[in-house]
Motif scaffolding. Structure first.
Motif, PDB file in Angstrom:
ATOM      1  N   CYS A 130       0.833  -1.206   0.000  1.00 10.02           N
ATOM      2  CA  CYS A 130       0.000   0.000   0.000  1.00 10.02           C
ATOM      3  C   CYS A 130       0.866   1.254   0.000  1.00 10.02           C
ATOM      4  CB  CYS A 130      -0.924   0.032   1.214  1.00 10.02           C
ATOM      5  SG  CYS A 130      -0.068   0.133   2.797  1.00 10.02           S
ATOM      6  N   GLU A 131       0.216   2.369  -0.290  1.00 12.90           N
ATOM      7  CA  GLU A 131       0.867   3.660  -0.142  1.00 12.90           C
ATOM      8  C   GLU A 131       1.114   3.929   1.342  1.00 12.90           C
ATOM      9  OE1 GLU A 131      -1.577   6.667  -1.817  1.00 12.90           O
ATOM     10  OE2 GLU A 131      -1.421   5.904  -3.876  1.00 12.90           O
ATOM     11  N   ARG A 132       2.094   4.772   1.631  1.00 12.02           N
ATOM     12  CA  ARG A 132       2.331   5.157   3.018  1.00 12.02           C
ATOM     13  C   ARG A 132       1.088   5.852   3.586  1.00 12.02           C
ATOM     14  NH1 ARG A 132       5.058   3.041   6.625  1.00 12.02           N
ATOM     15  NH2 ARG A 132       6.932   2.993   5.315  1.00 12.02           N
ATOM     16  N   ASN A 133       0.718   5.483   4.818  1.00 18.84           N
ATOM     17  CA  ASN A 133      -0.450   6.033   5.509  1.00 18.84           C
ATOM     18  C   ASN A 133      -1.759   5.756   4.772  1.00 18.84           C
ATOM     19  OD1 ASN A 133       1.183   7.187   7.592  1.00 18.84           O
ATOM     20  ND2 ASN A 133       1.669   8.895   6.210  1.00 18.84           N
ATOM     21  N   CYS A 134      -1.834   4.601   4.162  1.00 12.38           N
ATOM     22  CA  CYS A 134      -3.060   4.207   3.461  1.00 12.38           C
ATOM     23  C   CYS A 134      -4.218   4.097   4.458  1.00 12.38           C
ATOM     24  CB  CYS A 134      -2.847   2.863   2.766  1.00 12.38           C
ATOM     25  SG  CYS A 134      -4.290   2.243   1.883  1.00 12.38           S
ATOM     26  N   PRO A 135      -5.379   4.655   4.150  1.00 18.19           N
ATOM     27  CA  PRO A 135      -6.525   4.566   5.060  1.00 18.19           C
ATOM     28  C   PRO A 135      -6.978   3.114   5.264  1.00 18.19           C
ATOM     29  CG  PRO A 135      -6.858   6.308   3.458  1.00 18.19           C
ATOM     30  CD  PRO A 135      -5.658   5.535   2.996  1.00 18.19           C
ATOM     31  N   LEU A 136      -7.487   2.833   6.435  1.00 21.18           N
ATOM     32  CA  LEU A 136      -7.898   1.481   6.779  1.00 21.18           C
ATOM     33  C   LEU A 136      -8.986   0.957   5.854  1.00 21.18           C
ATOM     34  CD1 LEU A 136      -7.797  -0.973   8.672  1.00 21.18           C
ATOM     35  CD2 LEU A 136      -9.382   0.236  10.188  1.00 21.18           C
ATOM     36  N   ASP A 137      -9.938   1.806   5.473  1.00 21.94           N
ATOM     37  CA  ASP A 137     -11.052   1.307   4.663  1.00 21.94           C
ATOM     38  C   ASP A 137     -10.598   0.849   3.280  1.00 21.94           C
ATOM     39  OD1 ASP A 137     -10.497   3.930   3.959  1.00 21.94           O
ATOM     40  OD2 ASP A 137     -12.569   4.431   3.478  1.00 21.94           O
ATOM     41  N   TYR A 138      -9.545   1.457   2.732  1.00 20.42           N
ATOM     42  CA  TYR A 138      -9.006   1.005   1.447  1.00 20.42           C
ATOM     43  C   TYR A 138      -8.412  -0.395   1.582  1.00 20.42           C
ATOM     44  CZ  TYR A 138      -9.476   5.488  -0.982  1.00 20.42           C
ATOM     45  OH  TYR A 138      -9.963   6.601  -1.606  1.00 20.42           O
ATOM     46  N   LEU A 139      -7.718  -0.634   2.675  1.00 26.53           N
ATOM     47  CA  LEU A 139      -7.107  -1.934   2.915  1.00 26.53           C
ATOM     48  C   LEU A 139      -8.165  -2.997   3.174  1.00 26.53           C
ATOM     49  CD1 LEU A 139      -4.250  -0.707   5.257  1.00 26.53           C
ATOM     50  CD2 LEU A 139      -3.947  -1.572   2.919  1.00 26.53           C
ATOM     51  N   GLU A 140      -9.120  -2.673   4.033  1.00 21.50           N
ATOM     52  CA  GLU A 140     -10.120  -3.672   4.423  1.00 21.50           C
ATOM     53  C   GLU A 140     -11.051  -4.025   3.270  1.00 21.50           C
ATOM     54  OE1 GLU A 140     -13.218  -4.574   8.096  1.00 21.50           O
ATOM     55  OE2 GLU A 140     -12.469  -2.536   7.779  1.00 21.50           O
ATOM     56  N   SER A 141     -11.486  -3.046   2.518  1.00 20.86           N
ATOM     57  CA  SER A 141     -12.401  -3.332   1.409  1.00 20.86           C
ATOM     58  C   SER A 141     -11.713  -4.177   0.343  1.00 20.86           C
ATOM     59  CB  SER A 141     -12.935  -2.037   0.798  1.00 20.86           C
ATOM     60  OG  SER A 141     -11.884  -1.249   0.258  1.00 20.86           O
ATOM     61  N   LEU A 142     -10.446  -3.894   0.069  1.00 16.30           N
ATOM     62  CA  LEU A 142      -9.710  -4.673  -0.916  1.00 16.30           C
ATOM     63  C   LEU A 142      -9.498  -6.098  -0.412  1.00 16.30           C
ATOM     64  CD1 LEU A 142      -8.173  -4.875  -3.580  1.00 16.30           C
ATOM     65  CD2 LEU A 142      -6.141  -4.004  -2.391  1.00 16.30           C
ATOM     66  N   PHE A 143      -9.135  -6.239   0.847  1.00 19.64           N
ATOM     67  CA  PHE A 143      -8.942  -7.559   1.443  1.00 19.64           C
ATOM     68  C   PHE A 143     -10.219  -8.398   1.328  1.00 19.64           C
ATOM     69  CE2 PHE A 143      -9.431 -10.365   5.096  1.00 19.64           C
ATOM     70  CZ  PHE A 143      -8.246 -11.082   5.083  1.00 19.64           C
ATOM     71  N   LEU A 144     -11.356  -7.836   1.697  1.00 14.19           N
ATOM     72  CA  LEU A 144     -12.613  -8.575   1.661  1.00 14.19           C
ATOM     73  C   LEU A 144     -13.035  -8.900   0.236  1.00 14.19           C
ATOM     74  CD1 LEU A 144     -14.575  -6.662   4.450  1.00 14.19           C
ATOM     75  CD2 LEU A 144     -13.472  -8.913   4.611  1.00 14.19           C
ATOM     76  N   ASP A 145     -12.770  -7.994  -0.687  1.00  9.51           N
ATOM     77  CA  ASP A 145     -13.087  -8.256  -2.087  1.00  9.51           C
ATOM     78  C   ASP A 145     -12.256  -9.422  -2.618  1.00  9.51           C
ATOM     79  OD1 ASP A 145     -14.348  -7.515  -4.696  1.00  9.51           O
ATOM     80  OD2 ASP A 145     -12.259  -7.142  -5.249  1.00  9.51           O
ATOM     81  N   ILE A 173      -1.277  -2.751  10.277  1.00  8.51           N
ATOM     82  CA  ILE A 173      -1.257  -3.350  11.616  1.00  8.51           C
ATOM     83  C   ILE A 173      -2.653  -3.378  12.215  1.00  8.51           C
ATOM     84  CG2 ILE A 173      -0.376  -3.083  13.972  1.00  8.51           C
ATOM     85  CD1 ILE A 173       2.136  -1.815  12.705  1.00  8.51           C
ATOM     86  N   HIS A 174      -3.387  -2.277  12.069  1.00 14.57           N
ATOM     87  CA  HIS A 174      -4.747  -2.214  12.595  1.00 14.57           C
ATOM     88  C   HIS A 174      -5.663  -3.232  11.912  1.00 14.57           C
ATOM     89  CE1 HIS A 174      -4.353   2.188  14.224  1.00 14.57           C
ATOM     90  NE2 HIS A 174      -3.713   1.296  14.953  1.00 14.57           N
ATOM     91  N   LEU A 175      -5.493  -3.397  10.599  1.00 11.95           N
ATOM     92  CA  LEU A 175      -6.305  -4.371   9.867  1.00 11.95           C
ATOM     93  C   LEU A 175      -6.086  -5.778  10.413  1.00 11.95           C
ATOM     94  CD1 LEU A 175      -8.188  -5.138   7.484  1.00 11.95           C
ATOM     95  CD2 LEU A 175      -6.116  -5.409   6.094  1.00 11.95           C
ATOM     96  N   CYS A 176      -4.833  -6.129  10.618  1.00  8.23           N
ATOM     97  CA  CYS A 176      -4.519  -7.471  11.114  1.00  8.23           C
ATOM     98  C   CYS A 176      -5.032  -7.668  12.540  1.00  8.23           C
ATOM     99  CB  CYS A 176      -3.019  -7.716  11.041  1.00  8.23           C
ATOM    100  SG  CYS A 176      -2.394  -7.754   9.350  1.00  8.23           S
ATOM    101  N   GLU A 177      -4.953  -6.614  13.339  1.00  2.00           N
ATOM    102  CA  GLU A 177      -5.498  -6.704  14.699  1.00  2.00           C
ATOM    103  C   GLU A 177      -7.014  -6.881  14.658  1.00  2.00           C
ATOM    104  OE1 GLU A 177      -4.142  -3.075  16.392  1.00  2.00           O
ATOM    105  OE2 GLU A 177      -2.196  -3.903  17.033  1.00  2.00           O
ATOM    106  N   LYS A 178      -7.677  -6.156  13.761  1.00  2.00           N
ATOM    107  CA  LYS A 178      -9.127  -6.245  13.635  1.00  2.00           C
ATOM    108  C   LYS A 178      -9.549  -7.637  13.175  1.00  2.00           C
ATOM    109  CE  LYS A 178     -13.055  -3.973  11.375  1.00  2.00           C
ATOM    110  NZ  LYS A 178     -13.468  -2.840  10.487  1.00  2.00           N
ATOM    111  N   LEU A 179      -8.770  -8.214  12.259  1.00  2.76           N
ATOM    112  CA  LEU A 179      -9.087  -9.538  11.731  1.00  2.76           C
ATOM    113  C   LEU A 179      -8.535 -10.662  12.595  1.00  2.76           C
ATOM    114  CD1 LEU A 179      -8.288  -8.835   7.968  1.00  2.76           C
ATOM    115  CD2 LEU A 179     -10.534  -8.871   9.060  1.00  2.76           C
ATOM    116  N   GLN A 180      -7.728 -10.283  13.589  1.00  4.71           N
ATOM    117  CA  GLN A 180      -7.078 -11.252  14.486  1.00  4.71           C
ATOM    118  C   GLN A 180      -6.202 -12.226  13.692  1.00  4.71           C
ATOM    119  OE1 GLN A 180     -10.301 -12.958  16.822  1.00  4.71           O
ATOM    120  NE2 GLN A 180     -10.268 -11.240  18.240  1.00  4.71           N
ATOM    121  N   LYS A 181      -5.392 -11.651  12.797  1.00  2.00           N
ATOM    122  CA  LYS A 181      -4.457 -12.428  11.994  1.00  2.00           C
ATOM    123  C   LYS A 181      -3.039 -11.915  12.218  1.00  2.00           C
ATOM    124  CE  LYS A 181      -7.639 -14.900  10.089  1.00  2.00           C
ATOM    125  NZ  LYS A 181      -7.751 -16.353  10.390  1.00  2.00           N
TER     126      LYS A 181
END
Length: 255
Positions: A130-145, A173-181
């Protein structure tokens, strides 16, 4: 993209059921014309296909455009009553077997797997960049897709991987904590070991971080480290405007 191709009125009823009951996140295609051209083009684009028709029709239609079990998208064939599901193409390598088994469970139908029994258990890893300081919603939506495209659940994912310069990327880091991975990063020298297995390569990315693709490299290398076997891409790099994601798997023998 998943296309559900029906050629009869009875098949159309089943196709609509798959979509309307949220059993398949796809689009119904009823008697596409010209049939062979439309279907072949969709297949060559990498779209996953579910045919509700005779197996022979599918074989004759796709035979001229088959490439290899490592590149062809998965193809399922169903009867009009939805009693049987056959993973026709890319069973092990493309995930058609897993996809067919998951769908048969939802429909309470019979999954007819004709490939050799592998006696192996897959482990799935996700690679993200990802880009530096990528917003969480961009990461999470892409992951789920990507999970949806690969027909996987979060529970099937072992861990999320990236390159070492992303070790302090806050929202990864926050995404992985949220997903518990687990979130695991690897240096560029290690990631280059799986370079021959990449589906896509970017000279620009290499000039910046030292590998030709962060998401695919990290997913592949992570899978390799978990099982010690040659990994394979299950879902090649997907991206939005700020992040990339890929899914890999490797196998371990079971007794």
């Amino acid at each position: 993209m998943i296309r559900i191709i029906a050629l009869t009125e009875q098949g159309l009823l089943l196709a609509n059921k798959l979509v309307n009951e949220d059993l398949v996140d796809g689009r119904v295609w009823f008697k596409p014309q010209p049939f062979k051209k439309q279907v072949q083009e969709a297949f060559l684009k990498g779209e996953r296909l579910i045919f509700i028709c005779a197996t022979g029709i599918v074989v004759r239609t796709l035979a001229p455009v088959l490439q290899s079990k490592f590149r062809d998208p998965p193809v399922l064939v169903m009867d009009e009553q939805g009693e049987f599901i056959i993973p026709l193409l890319s069973g092990h390598e493309g995930g058609a077997n897993d996809w067919a088994e998951a769908l048969s469970g939802k429909l309470h139908s019979k999954c007819v797997i004709t490939t050799a029994k592998p006696y192996t258990k897959p482990v799935y890893t996700v690679g993200m960049g990802c880009e530096r300081n990528c917003p969480l919603d961009y990461l999470e939506s892409l992951f789920l897709d990507c999970l949806s495209q690969a027909n996987l659940t979060i529970d099937q994912i072992d861990s999320i991987h990236s390159i070492s310069i992303k070790a302090n990327e806050v929202n990864l880091i926050h995404l992985c904590e949220k997903l518990q991975k687990p979130f695991i990063t690897w240096d560029a020298l290690s990631l280059r070991k799986v370079e021959p297995l990449l589906d896509s390569r970017s000279d620009y990315v290499f000039s910046v971080v030292g590998v030709y693709g962060v998401a695919e490299s990290a997913a592949l290398y992570g899978a390799q480290q978990l099982k010690g076997t040659t990994p394979e891409l299950m879902l090649k790099k997907q991206k939005n405007s700020k992040a990339t994601c890929a899914i890999a798997r490797s196998f371990s023998a079971t007794r």
